[in-house]
Design an enzyme around this catalytic site. Sequence first.
Site, PDB file in Angstrom:
ATOM      1  CG  ASP A  15     -89.549  37.489  15.231  1.00  0.00           C
ATOM      2  OD1 ASP A  15     -90.733  37.582  14.889  1.00  0.00           O
ATOM      3  OD2 ASP A  15     -88.641  37.125  14.464  1.00  0.00           O
ATOM      4  NE  ARG A  94     -79.537  46.662  14.938  1.00  0.00           N
ATOM      5  CZ  ARG A  94     -80.776  47.112  14.959  1.00  0.00           C
ATOM      6  NH1 ARG A  94     -81.117  48.062  15.815  1.00  0.00           N
ATOM      7  NH2 ARG A  94     -81.696  46.636  14.154  1.00  0.00           N
ATOM      8  CG  ASP A 123     -79.045  44.279  12.829  1.00  0.00           C
ATOM      9  OD1 ASP A 123     -78.162  45.114  12.574  1.00  0.00           O
ATOM     10  OD2 ASP A 123     -80.260  44.499  12.674  1.00  0.00           O
ATOM     11  CB  SER A 179     -88.276  43.107   7.770  1.00  0.00           C
ATOM     12  OG  SER A 179     -87.628  43.402   8.977  1.00  0.00           O
TER      13      SER A 179
END
Length: 412
Positions: A15, A94, A123, A179
């Site tokens: 990605d 994050r 996210d 994922s």
Amino acid sequence: MSKGTVVLAYSGGLDTSCILVWLKEQGYDVVTFLANIGQDEDFEAARKKAESLGAKKVFIEDLRTEFVEDFIWPSVQANAVYEDRYLMGTAIARPCIARRQVEIALNEGAQFLSHGATGKGNDQIRFELTCYALYPNVKIIAPWRIPEFYNRFWGRKDLMEYAQKHGIPVPVTPKAPWSMDANLMHISYESGILENPKSHAPADMYLMTKNPEDSPNDPDVLELEFKKGVPVKVMNVKDGKSKDTPLEIFSYLNEIGGKHGVGRIDIVENRFIGMKSRGIYETPGGTVLLKAHLDIETFTMDKEVRRIKQGLGNRFSELVYNGFWYSPECEFVRHCIAKSQENVEGKVQLSVYKGQVYILGRESPKSLYNEELVSMDVQGDYDPCDASGFIKINAVRLREHNRLHGFSGTKQ
């Protein structure tokens, strides 16, 4: 002519590699940033890949120590658990990543930041709220929210075709049918075959923890020492091995917890954006620490202070999950929680065995436990007659309730 410099949060995967090339197509100079927060990654291969795809600069930063000290430790102090079960390994990571991304952007004079987070998840919110809080004038490029991008790339097949067309190396091994996101705190699994909440997780999916059924038949007994609510030392009572730096302590707890299958959960949670999602997590070291910290905290903290602090811990968990680490309210809550931890000091002994953590004992120079006062065998500085008045005062409102509403003998 360049539209400007963009700092892309880069993983080296399909990605973000495609996003790198796509951003260049749009006329941007791309600086890539890859954070080492404890994931199993070939960082040098990722560097070479980004350079080969035309990245203007490549930053690979080891953030493991600051991840533990600045983000995991405050979460330990808070007993941070979202919706009673999730220890938030992704949510905590994050703001750590985004903080460094902003620092790089400011140092490089970049006006733009970009990431590969989807338009449905948490996210995107966590990254961008951190970026706006620390760099208010920044412009965010979120490809998965730009129609010309997501209408062009409907799925992995489209990305693979784009990659082959532009010479982007594609994975040789088949992609797992889910994922995965990994860091020092945990590994999360979602999407793909896991989207059906009834489907059981494959037994071979877990990478950080053993199946408790296959874990050793002998426990590891650890002694964890705390000061101001964070661990300063861990010792294995059986072999005397000890660790005393934040990164070493947390890594060792991951090792022992993983060896015994501690910290697996399978949940459906509420995303901030308004939908429910199924997530499977393994958080071995964090789970061991939560159990130990809860024990030493209750041992050393005033009852009413702890009651207030519990509410603050729940609020902290919601703020962090929703992306508000760098907000005035979260800063205030962290300050209050840190204040509550001043006397959370001492040692906890625990056993790690077959997926469980068992508390064995504790000691502290700041203990509020009075053995003589609580003893059944010694009177101590306590008059039992005082309990009569205490009970009668507390019964006043119950009697008044009965006077007004009468006795209800029906089962509730």
